[in-house]
Design a protein around this motif. Structure first.
Motif, short mmCIF file in Angstrom:
data_model
loop_
_atom_site.label_atom_id
_atom_site.label_comp_id
_atom_site.label_asym_id
_atom_site.label_seq_id
_atom_site.Cartn_x
_atom_site.Cartn_y
_atom_site.Cartn_z
N VAL A 170 38.57 53.68 31.37
CA VAL A 170 37.51 52.81 30.85
C VAL A 170 37.57 51.43 31.51
O VAL A 170 36.54 50.89 31.92
N VAL A 171 38.77 50.88 31.65
CA VAL A 171 38.93 49.57 32.30
C VAL A 171 38.41 49.63 33.73
O VAL A 171 37.67 48.75 34.17
N ASN A 172 38.78 50.68 34.46
CA ASN A 172 38.32 50.81 35.84
C ASN A 172 36.81 51.04 35.92
O ASN A 172 36.14 50.49 36.78
N ALA A 173 36.29 51.86 35.02
CA ALA A 173 34.86 52.17 35.06
C ALA A 173 34.00 50.95 34.72
O ALA A 173 32.92 50.77 35.28
N VAL A 174 34.48 50.10 33.83
CA VAL A 174 33.69 48.95 33.40
C VAL A 174 33.89 47.75 34.32
O VAL A 174 32.92 47.13 34.76
N LEU A 203 36.53 39.55 53.60
CA LEU A 203 37.43 38.60 54.22
C LEU A 203 38.83 39.17 54.41
O LEU A 203 39.48 38.93 55.43
N THR A 204 39.31 39.93 53.43
CA THR A 204 40.67 40.48 53.48
C THR A 204 40.70 41.92 53.98
O THR A 204 41.75 42.56 53.92
N LEU A 205 39.56 42.42 54.43
CA LEU A 205 39.45 43.80 54.91
C LEU A 205 39.88 44.81 53.84
O LEU A 205 40.48 45.84 54.13
N GLY A 206 39.59 44.49 52.61
CA GLY A 206 39.86 45.39 51.51
C GLY A 206 41.23 45.27 50.88
O GLY A 206 41.51 45.94 49.88
N LEU A 207 42.10 44.45 51.44
CA LEU A 207 43.45 44.33 50.89
C LEU A 207 43.47 43.68 49.50
O LEU A 207 44.42 43.87 48.75
N ILE A 208 42.42 42.93 49.18
CA ILE A 208 42.34 42.33 47.85
C ILE A 208 42.27 43.42 46.78
O ILE A 208 42.58 43.18 45.61
N ALA A 209 41.90 44.62 47.18
CA ALA A 209 41.83 45.75 46.23
C ALA A 209 43.20 46.03 45.62
O ALA A 209 43.28 46.43 44.45
N LEU A 210 44.27 45.81 46.37
CA LEU A 210 45.62 46.00 45.81
C LEU A 210 45.87 45.02 44.67
O LEU A 210 46.43 45.38 43.64
N VAL A 211 45.44 43.78 44.86
CA VAL A 211 45.60 42.76 43.82
C VAL A 211 44.74 43.10 42.61
O VAL A 211 45.19 43.05 41.46
N VAL A 212 43.48 43.47 42.86
CA VAL A 212 42.56 43.79 41.77
C VAL A 212 43.07 45.00 40.98
O VAL A 212 43.10 44.98 39.75
N ASN A 213 43.50 46.04 41.68
CA ASN A 213 44.02 47.22 40.99
C ASN A 213 45.29 46.91 40.20
O ASN A 213 45.50 47.44 39.11
N GLY A 214 46.15 46.06 40.75
CA GLY A 214 47.34 45.64 40.01
C GLY A 214 46.99 44.88 38.75
O GLY A 214 47.58 45.10 37.69
N LEU A 215 46.00 44.00 38.83
CA LEU A 215 45.57 43.26 37.64
C LEU A 215 44.92 44.18 36.61
O LEU A 215 45.14 44.01 35.40
N LEU A 216 44.15 45.16 37.05
CA LEU A 216 43.55 46.11 36.12
C LEU A 216 44.63 46.98 35.46
O LEU A 216 44.53 47.33 34.29
N PHE A 217 45.69 47.31 36.22
CA PHE A 217 46.81 48.06 35.67
C PHE A 217 47.54 47.23 34.61
O PHE A 217 47.91 47.74 33.56
N LEU A 218 47.71 45.95 34.91
CA LEU A 218 48.34 45.04 33.95
C LEU A 218 47.48 44.87 32.71
O LEU A 218 48.00 44.81 31.59
#
Length: 128
Positions: free
Chosen positions: A51-55, A70-85
């Motif tokens: 639900v968190v990921n879908a929303v 700008l980061t060539l998609g590497l910011i996705a690691l940070v975003v996914n980590g924050l969503l996991f947290l």
């Protein structure tokens, strides 16, 4: 019936990936007393994560499109980590015995691990 089957396969794969993450990644813990509580917690955490990921993820990708470029998609690691947290925080608020110690390395590695394992299991199990 195909949609429901796919949803259940994805839910089971995500719950299994969370269970593996609790075993393999330091900083991710599941403190349950019985097998029934463990399975229930893992399924509920998988639902929360879904639900968190879908929303939130589409909103974040839309708003932060420039950062992704700008980061060539590497910011996705940070975003996914924050969503996991965030998933850990919501699970804790719901009284579930699932906990992630912090952003680095537990949340980032946990999100990466769960994503890869879920993708592999989904590809293997979702055969028609």
């Amino acid at each position: 019936m195909g949609f429901l089957k796919g949803l259940l396969i994805r839910l089971a794969a995500t719950a299994f990936a969370f269970w593996l993450a609790t075993l393999l990644i330091p900083g991710i813990s599941l403190d349950s007393t019985s097998a029934t509580e463990t399975v229930t917690t893992l399924v509920l955490v998988a639902v929360i994560f879904g639900v968190v990921n879908a929303v939130l993820q589409p909103i974040i990708k839309t708003v932060g499109c420039g950062f992704y470029l700008l980061t060539l998609g590497l910011i996705a690691l940070v975003v996914n980590g924050l969503l996991f947290l965030l998933t850990s925080f919501i699970a804790d608020e719901a009284g579930l015995p699932f906990h992630v110690d912090g952003f680095w390395p537990a949340a980032v590695l946990g999100a990466l691990f769960v994503s890869v394992v879920t993708w592999i299991l989904g590809a293997v199990l979702d055969r028609d």
